[in-house]
Design a protein around this motif. Structure first.
Motif, PDB file in Angstrom:
ATOM      1  N   MET B   1       0.826  -1.194   0.000  1.00  7.89           N
ATOM      2  CA  MET B   1       0.000   0.000   0.000  1.00  7.89           C
ATOM      3  C   MET B   1       0.865   1.250   0.000  1.00  7.89           C
ATOM      4  SD  MET B   1      -3.242   0.858   0.095  1.00  7.89           S
ATOM      5  CE  MET B   1      -3.779   2.525  -0.182  1.00  7.89           C
ATOM      6  N   THR B   5       1.537   5.006  -2.658  1.00  8.70           N
ATOM      7  CA  THR B   5       1.096   6.325  -2.197  1.00  8.70           C
ATOM      8  C   THR B   5       1.423   7.389  -3.239  1.00  8.70           C
ATOM      9  OG1 THR B   5       1.422   5.693   0.070  1.00  8.70           O
ATOM     10  CG2 THR B   5       1.367   8.033  -0.380  1.00  8.70           C
ATOM     11  N   VAL B   6       0.398   8.064  -3.696  1.00  6.70           N
ATOM     12  CA  VAL B   6       0.588   9.079  -4.728  1.00  6.70           C
ATOM     13  C   VAL B   6       0.574  10.450  -4.064  1.00  6.70           C
ATOM     14  CG1 VAL B   6      -0.218   9.940  -6.923  1.00  6.70           C
ATOM     15  CG2 VAL B   6      -0.755   7.618  -6.243  1.00  6.70           C
ATOM     16  N   ARG B   7       1.514  11.263  -4.407  1.00  7.27           N
ATOM     17  CA  ARG B   7       1.518  12.631  -3.898  1.00  7.27           C
ATOM     18  C   ARG B   7       1.785  13.576  -5.034  1.00  7.27           C
ATOM     19  NH1 ARG B   7       3.673  15.019   1.495  1.00  7.27           N
ATOM     20  NH2 ARG B   7       3.913  13.164   2.741  1.00  7.27           N
ATOM     21  N   PRO B   8       0.732  14.054  -5.707  1.00  6.63           N
ATOM     22  CA  PRO B   8       0.996  14.979  -6.800  1.00  6.63           C
ATOM     23  C   PRO B   8       1.626  16.265  -6.262  1.00  6.63           C
ATOM     24  CG  PRO B   8      -1.357  14.809  -6.358  1.00  6.63           C
ATOM     25  CD  PRO B   8      -0.678  13.864  -5.427  1.00  6.63           C
ATOM     26  N   VAL B   9       2.790  16.584  -6.705  1.00  2.44           N
ATOM     27  CA  VAL B   9       3.489  17.777  -6.232  1.00  2.44           C
ATOM     28  C   VAL B   9       3.833  18.651  -7.430  1.00  2.44           C
ATOM     29  CG1 VAL B   9       5.553  18.655  -5.102  1.00  2.44           C
ATOM     30  CG2 VAL B   9       4.450  16.611  -4.230  1.00  2.44           C
ATOM     31  N   GLY B  10       3.408  19.912  -7.352  1.00  4.80           N
ATOM     32  CA  GLY B  10       3.765  20.849  -8.403  1.00  4.80           C
ATOM     33  C   GLY B  10       5.274  21.045  -8.403  1.00  4.80           C
ATOM     34  N   ALA B  18       2.978  28.116  -5.433  1.00  2.00           N
ATOM     35  CA  ALA B  18       1.560  27.767  -5.398  1.00  2.00           C
ATOM     36  C   ALA B  18       1.196  27.123  -4.069  1.00  2.00           C
ATOM     37  CB  ALA B  18       1.229  26.818  -6.546  1.00  2.00           C
ATOM     38  N   ALA B  19       2.152  26.404  -3.482  1.00  4.91           N
ATOM     39  CA  ALA B  19       1.880  25.709  -2.228  1.00  4.91           C
ATOM     40  C   ALA B  19       1.956  26.651  -1.036  1.00  4.91           C
ATOM     41  CB  ALA B  19       2.858  24.552  -2.046  1.00  4.91           C
ATOM     42  N   ASN B  20       2.751  27.722  -1.144  1.00  6.60           N
ATOM     43  CA  ASN B  20       3.055  28.523   0.041  1.00  6.60           C
ATOM     44  C   ASN B  20       2.610  29.980  -0.009  1.00  6.60           C
ATOM     45  OD1 ASN B  20       4.599  26.570   1.714  1.00  6.60           O
ATOM     46  ND2 ASN B  20       5.853  26.495  -0.129  1.00  6.60           N
ATOM     47  N   ARG B 270       7.322  25.650   6.432  1.00  8.22           N
ATOM     48  CA  ARG B 270       6.290  24.652   6.676  1.00  8.22           C
ATOM     49  C   ARG B 270       6.408  24.060   8.068  1.00  8.22           C
ATOM     50  NH1 ARG B 270       3.971  21.525   1.826  1.00  8.22           N
ATOM     51  NH2 ARG B 270       2.876  23.337   1.089  1.00  8.22           N
ATOM     52  N   LEU B 274       2.997  25.011   9.563  1.00 12.82           N
ATOM     53  CA  LEU B 274       2.096  23.884   9.271  1.00 12.82           C
ATOM     54  C   LEU B 274       2.504  22.657  10.068  1.00 12.82           C
ATOM     55  CD1 LEU B 274       2.033  24.272   5.381  1.00 12.82           C
ATOM     56  CD2 LEU B 274       0.624  25.435   7.040  1.00 12.82           C
ATOM     57  N   ARG B 275       2.321  22.710  11.390  1.00 15.11           N
ATOM     58  CA  ARG B 275       2.797  21.589  12.202  1.00 15.11           C
ATOM     59  C   ARG B 275       1.822  20.437  12.165  1.00 15.11           C
ATOM     60  NH1 ARG B 275       6.866  23.980  16.534  1.00 15.11           N
ATOM     61  NH2 ARG B 275       6.867  26.073  15.801  1.00 15.11           N
TER      62      ARG B 275
END
Lengths: 306, 275
Positions: B1, B5-10, B18-20, B270, B274-275
């Motif tokens: 599994m 794990t997919v994590r689309p990251v720009g 875009a993320a921050n 982050r 973003l804890r």
């Protein structure tokens, strides 16, 4: 396309699995509830949806975007009501709404009438120029909820929205939330008030220790995990436990608590009559409909969660 | 599994932005000014008096005992004129660090102000940049005020002293960006106290109140590695308009510190928010 899609969503703090591989989807316009005792992982799941808590693993899409890589974009269409009010104490009530709207990059020409409209909605018009610290707990809560609507969100995240509110304020709030739902806003609510979940949610999941332990509509969960009715009998605290074996035949399931015995049955009155025919006379008896609370306690246990 | 794990990251810089960030630093600054505007001005003014009081007591009190000392380029100057630029550098450092460490920590952990901001379109980069801007604005007010005091007391002998104002901002930027990054590692008040444990000795020994030549050479090298010494020397040279090769070194030191500090804070954004 679902508004929210979570697969194997996991958040670990050191050794603790706050959210332990949960899967769920929320459809547009749906009112979705996350139920669970304290520490079940509800708030953590909410923060991950807003992209303000980074997940450990799994996937999560909000309106088709990953909140971790497109946080600002995702949050532009979200309204967030956090568990504890985090109003800006250095600003007045109306300025709280205006500045919050500015954080979304909205112009004052839109925000000024919107702020007045929301103050009206929250019944705080006469408190507009008041400092936040001078507002009562209920007023702060209402202002927080008003603030979450400043950007006309399509998805509203409500983390225990009515905790600390009096019954009047709760009912007003439920009414407002129901009206929002009618306009097509998707609601995601965490709560441990079962009446709130029954009032607000089309569908809900029950979480415990970071996992989803049950899922369905309030009515279907009651059907699945409880009986139609519950008979509550009190024989006095010394006798309750001793009578459990004798009562077993009168109910689908039986639970002995220190102060009373619960008999889960389809027809509570009939069970009560049968108990009496057997020669037992309880000190008090009560027949009631099964509620979500019975389901909740069955699934997450009666012991205190710290 | 876990393997699937997919994590689309720009990708790249654009993805990172875009993320921050939503590019809306202005709203954070706007909030800052709104608060400043509604605040009791006595609180803001009080921060301005600290270096002034130091200058009056040390500069004129101790100065009466000490007499003239050797200033930049070997010219004799009064003791007050010797420590005034150092106090300006220290004040820029303290102000910037207070805003970027204690203030950020408090708003993050207790007032939950950033929690509210980050529930909107704002990203952590917007919040960090806005808060650093506000710290610099406060620093600017104090620098202007203190430079005026120095001039009024006749302790600045060159028009170059005006350049102390932008340089105070540079010093503030270096410390503020570094301070914010360091704060990202702290979770308790006890840990925050370490900041003061570092700052006080740095203030006392960075050639602020007496020349660095008072120390043995090994200690001098250590002090010369610390940022405050560069700030102090730079300010001192500006106050009398005396420049040498070391001026460029001091300036370069702070430009580099600011660049590194901003890069460091950016990396820790982050972890901080973003804890």
């Amino acid at each position: 396309m679902p508004v929210i899609e979570a697969h194997a969503l996991t958040k670990t703090y050191g050794e603790l699995n706050a959210v332990d591989g949960i899967d769920f989807e929320v459809a547009p316009g749906e009112s979705f509830g996350l139920l669970g005792p304290n520490g079940a992982g509800k708030s953590t799941a909410m923060r991950m949806i807003g992209g303000t808590s980074l997940r450990t693993s799994g996937t999560l899409l909000v309106n088709g975007l990953d909140p971790e890589t497109h946080g600002p974009e995702v949050r532009a269409s979200l309204g967030v009501v956090p568990q504890t009010d985090n109003l800006d104490p250095e600003l007045k009530a109306r300025d709280n709404l205006l500045m919050y709207g500015r954080y979304f990059g909205l112009p004052y020409s839109y925000l000024r009438p919107k702020a007045d409209e929301l103050l009206e909605f929250a019944q705080l018009t006469d408190k507009a120029a008041e400092k936040v610290d001078n507002l009562s707990g209920g007023m702060k809560r209402r202002l927080t909820i008003a603030r979450s609507l400043i950007n006309d969100p399509s998805v509203l995240l409500l983390d225990e929205p009515t905790t600390g509110l009096d019954p009047q304020a709760r009912h007003i709030l439920w009414d407002r939330l129901f009206r929002l739902k009618e306009t097509g806003v998707t609601l995601i609510v965490t709560t441990h008030f079962m009446d709130e979940a029954e009032q607000l949610c089309d569908r809900l999941v029950v979480m415990d220790h970071g996992r989803i332990v049950a899922e369905g509509s309030p009515a279907s969960l009651i059907r699945q995990y409880s009986t139609r009715e519950v008979l509550e009998l009190r024989f006095g605290s010394e006798r309750n436990a001793a009578l459990v074996d004798r009562l077993r035949g009168f109910a689908t399931r039986i639970e002995a608590l220190p102060d009373r015995v619960l008999l889960y049955a389809e027809d509570g009155e009939e069970s009560l009559a049968a108990v009496r025919r057997d020669g037992l006379e309880p000190v008090t008896s009560l027949v009631r409909r099964s509620s979500l609370e019975d389901v909740f306690l069955r699934l997450t246990g009666r012991s205190l969660v710290e | 599994m876990s393997a699937t794990t997919v994590r689309p990251v720009g990708g790249g810089v654009r993805g990172w932005f875009a993320a921050n960030s939503s590019g809306n630093v202005r709203a954070v600054v706007e909030r800052g000014f709104r608060v400043v505007g509604s605040q009791n001005w006595a609180i803001i003014v009080s921060g301005f008096f600290e270096p002034v009081l130091y200058l009056l007591s040390m500069g004129y009190g101790v100065g009466a005992l000490v007499g003239d000392v050797t200033g930049p380029g070997g010219h004799p100057i009064t003791y007050a004129a010797f420590i005034a630029p150092a106090l300006l550098a220290t004040s820029a450092m303290n102000g910037a660090l207070y805003d970027s460490t204690w203030n950020v920590f408090f708003k993050l952990r207790f007032a939950k102000l950033y929690q509210g901001m980050l529930a909107t379109s704002l990203g952590p980069l917007d919040v960090a940049a806005g808060e650093i801007f506000m710290a610099l604005f406060r620093g600017l007010l104090y620098a202007i005020g203190f430079t005026a005091v120095i001039a009024a007391l006749g302790l600045a002998t060159s028009w170059w002293a005006l350049a102390m104002i932008p340089v105070a901002l540079l010093i503030a930027l270096g410390f503020a960006s570094l301070g914010m990054a360091v704060t990202s590692y702290f979770t308790t008040f006890q840990q925050m106290d370490w900041i003061n444990i570092v700052l006080l000795p740095m203030f006392l020994f960075s050639a602020t109140l007496f020349p660095i030549s008072a120390f043995p050479e090994a200690v001098q090298w250590f002090i010369m590695a610390l940022p405050l010494w560069h700030g102090v020397e730079l300010m001192r040279q500006l106050s009398v308009g005396h420049f040498e090769a070391s001026t460029a070194v001091h300036l370069t030191y702070f430009v580099a510190l600011s660049v590194l500090g901003i890069a460091f804070t950016t990396r820790r954004l982050r972890s901080l928010f973003l804890r």
